[in-house]
Design a protein around this motif. Structure first.
Motif, short mmCIF file in Angstrom:
data_model
loop_
_atom_site.label_atom_id
_atom_site.label_comp_id
_atom_site.label_asym_id
_atom_site.label_seq_id
_atom_site.Cartn_x
_atom_site.Cartn_y
_atom_site.Cartn_z
N VAL A 123 13.30 37.77 28.41
CA VAL A 123 13.17 37.94 26.76
C VAL A 123 14.07 36.99 25.95
O VAL A 123 13.48 36.65 24.89
N GLU A 124 15.18 36.67 26.54
CA GLU A 124 16.07 35.70 25.78
C GLU A 124 15.39 34.23 25.75
O GLU A 124 15.42 33.73 24.56
N GLU A 125 14.65 33.93 26.71
CA GLU A 125 13.90 32.82 26.72
C GLU A 125 12.71 32.57 25.72
O GLU A 125 12.52 31.57 24.83
N GLN A 126 12.19 33.78 25.61
CA GLN A 126 11.06 33.93 24.63
C GLN A 126 11.59 33.88 23.22
O GLN A 126 10.96 33.17 22.25
N PHE A 127 12.70 34.30 23.05
CA PHE A 127 13.40 34.47 21.74
C PHE A 127 13.87 32.84 21.35
O PHE A 127 13.59 32.53 20.16
N TYR A 128 14.18 32.34 22.21
CA TYR A 128 14.65 30.69 22.12
C TYR A 128 13.39 29.98 21.91
O TYR A 128 13.45 29.13 21.09
N TYR A 129 12.26 30.38 22.37
CA TYR A 129 11.01 29.71 21.95
C TYR A 129 10.64 29.64 20.53
O TYR A 129 10.06 28.65 19.96
N LEU A 130 10.87 30.87 20.03
CA LEU A 130 10.47 31.12 18.45
C LEU A 130 11.50 30.74 17.69
O LEU A 130 11.24 30.27 16.71
N TRP A 131 12.70 31.11 17.93
CA TRP A 131 13.93 31.31 16.73
C TRP A 131 13.98 30.19 16.03
O TRP A 131 14.38 29.95 14.80
N PRO A 132 14.54 29.11 17.00
CA PRO A 132 14.94 27.56 16.21
C PRO A 132 13.80 27.14 15.37
O PRO A 132 14.07 26.56 14.15
N TRP A 133 12.42 27.25 15.64
CA TRP A 133 11.23 26.95 14.75
C TRP A 133 11.53 27.62 13.26
O TRP A 133 11.02 26.96 12.28
N LEU A 134 11.67 29.02 13.62
CA LEU A 134 11.74 29.72 12.28
C LEU A 134 12.87 29.42 11.45
O LEU A 134 12.79 29.34 10.07
N ILE A 135 14.18 29.13 12.01
CA ILE A 135 15.27 28.67 11.38
C ILE A 135 15.13 27.68 10.70
O ILE A 135 15.34 27.18 9.29
N THR A 186 9.72 27.27 4.60
CA THR A 186 8.72 28.18 3.89
C THR A 186 8.25 29.16 4.71
O THR A 186 8.31 29.46 5.87
N TRP A 187 8.04 30.38 4.03
CA TRP A 187 7.32 31.68 4.65
C TRP A 187 6.08 31.22 5.37
O TRP A 187 5.88 31.83 6.39
N LYS A 188 5.38 30.61 4.68
CA LYS A 188 4.05 30.22 5.19
C LYS A 188 4.00 29.39 6.32
O LYS A 188 3.37 29.79 7.54
N LYS A 189 5.28 28.37 6.80
CA LYS A 189 5.39 27.80 7.77
C LYS A 189 5.85 28.89 8.86
O LYS A 189 5.40 28.83 10.11
N ARG A 190 6.68 29.83 8.76
CA ARG A 190 7.27 30.72 9.52
C ARG A 190 6.07 31.72 9.98
O ARG A 190 6.06 32.05 10.90
N LEU A 191 5.31 32.12 9.16
CA LEU A 191 4.12 33.02 9.64
C LEU A 191 3.21 32.41 10.38
O LEU A 191 2.79 32.85 11.19
N GLY A 192 2.95 31.10 10.30
CA GLY A 192 2.21 30.32 11.00
C GLY A 192 2.99 30.06 12.43
O GLY A 192 2.12 30.25 13.76
N ILE A 193 4.05 29.95 12.47
CA ILE A 193 4.97 29.91 13.95
C ILE A 193 4.82 31.13 14.55
O ILE A 193 4.45 31.07 15.79
N ILE A 194 4.94 32.29 14.05
CA ILE A 194 5.01 33.48 14.51
C ILE A 194 3.57 33.93 15.12
O ILE A 194 3.19 34.13 16.12
#
Length: 394
Positions: free
Chosen positions: A178-190, A194-202
């Motif tokens: 679970v931690e690793e998957q958080f790491y896969y996602l979180w730095p890209w979101l930070i 823009t919210w458009k980019k964040r939604l695309g990353i999600i």
């Protein structure tokens, strides 16, 4: 506490100018938080193992039964807090985030002893009688051995936990997934602005996770589509990313020196919040559907206060507690294997000694040996990797 005191306290932690020494990113008391989390899980699993082995235990006590979940939850919130703060600090200082270096740092910190326990639990311990688990399937030579192992080796133990039983001595690694998957996602979101980019990353993250889930479900399980809702529900119940997001919210408040901290840091507010938290823990109050998420709010409040509030009413800066917190990752990784070893070692005395005598010896050996192994691991392996990790830090 005056506004000046608050501003001064937080400025030493969140100043993003190039002149700020790196050491000012240190937060007090957080090793103590790690200590609380690790030992909550340790005591929970000791009583759990005694229960399954048929040894007198207090595992059914609601506090003991919830300690493991709450300890892992505290780890999750703390991880979200620290990772988010460091990413915000890097972004503010360098106008960007070096994601490659971020992943290298996480790999050097997490993977080495993760793979030690995974390899030992799947390939070595099943062939050593004193390390046999309570399960009759001690060697895990079932049809799912290789799919299970493959998910462990690509650091998706939580998905392996959903589809197959994990070897008990590395069952705690589901949280690492679970931690690793958080790491896969979180730095890209930070890093995204823009919210458009964040939604695309999600969307990409969800699609990738769904693809891996579907691949194993279709090719390496005997489940049918009728089982899919149950499996997805199990996966989501373990995927506690909202707890880490809550820690991230706490980091954001501290980093930005948000005005709400003036209220949250008041001593009377601390007494009220901690009294409520202790009450719901002691009474075993559950919040159906959002239990751990509700607890994460309290955990976030606790972490933000002990880390950044100069008037915190809780002090965890004691040398022994701080040291045990420093080696807490090793304690978390190794403790189940140590507990199984000690229980098997003491089996001849189980029906000879009194319950009190047995528990004194068993707890002393389990806790002491876990600390010893975690300490050796930290000083001879992890500390060297942590020093190397600094090459990839700003």
């Amino acid at each position: 506490m005056t506004n000046n005191h608050l501003s001064k306290s937080l400025s030493t932690l969140s100043d993003t100018s190039p002149s700020v020494p790196k050491k000012q990113l240190y937060f007090p008391n957080l090793n103590g938080v790690r200590f609380i989390a690790a030992f909550s899980v340790l005591f929970h699993h000791i009583e759990q193992a005694k229960n399954v082995f048929g040894i007198d235990n207090i595992y059914t006590n609601h506090i003991i039964k919830q300690m493991g979940k709450q300890g892992v939850g505290l780890f999750f919130v703390l991880s979200g807090f620290l990772i988010t703060y460091l990413l915000l600090h890097e972004k503010g200082k360098n106008q960007g985030i070096n994601i490659k270096n971020f992943y290298i740092r996480r790999v050097l910190r997490i993977w080495p002893i993760y793979f030690i326990i995974v390899i030992a639990a799947t390939l070595i311990f099943p062939n050593i009688p004193i390390m046999y688990e309570f399960s009759g399937n001690t060697k895990y030579n079932d049809p799912y051995f290789y799919p299970r192992l493959s998910l462990l080796l690509i650091v998706l133990p939580n998905l392996s936990f959903v589809f197959y039983e994990l070897p008990y001595m590395c069952s705690q690694t589901w949280s690492i997934g679970v931690e690793e998957q958080f790491y896969y996602l979180w730095p890209w979101l930070i890093r995204a602005n823009t919210w458009k980019k964040r939604l695309g990353i999600i969307a990409i993250f969800i699609a990738g996770t769904a693809a891996i889930f579907a691949f194993y479900f279709h090719f390496f399980t005997d489940y049918t589509t009728a089982d899919l809702p149950k499996l997805l529900n199990f996966f989501m119940s373990q995927f506690r990313i909202l707890m880490m997001v809550m820690g991230g919210l706490g980091a954001y408040l501290v980093f930005t020196k948000h005005a709400i901290l003036k209220v949250l840091f008041l001593k009377k507010v601390q007494y009220i919040v901690y009294a409520i938290l202790l009450t719901i823990i002691i009474l075993g109050i559950q919040f159906k559907g959002l239990n751990l998420e509700v607890y994460s709010i309290f955990f976030c409040y606790f972490i933000v206060n002990v880390a950044a509030n100069p008037d915190t009413i809780i002090n965890l800066e004691y040398s022994v507690i701080s040291y045990l917190g420093k080696i807490s990752y090793g304690i978390y990784i190794y403790h189940i294997a140590v507990n199984i070893f000690v229980i098997n070692l003491l089996k001849p005395y189980q029906n000879i000694w009194t319950n009190l005598h047995y528990n004194i010896v068993m707890y002393t050996f389990t806790v002491g040996l876990t600390i010893l192994i975690a300490s050796l691991s930290y000083h001879f392996l992890e500390q060297k990797l942590l020093a190397f990790k600094e090459r990839f830090s700003h």
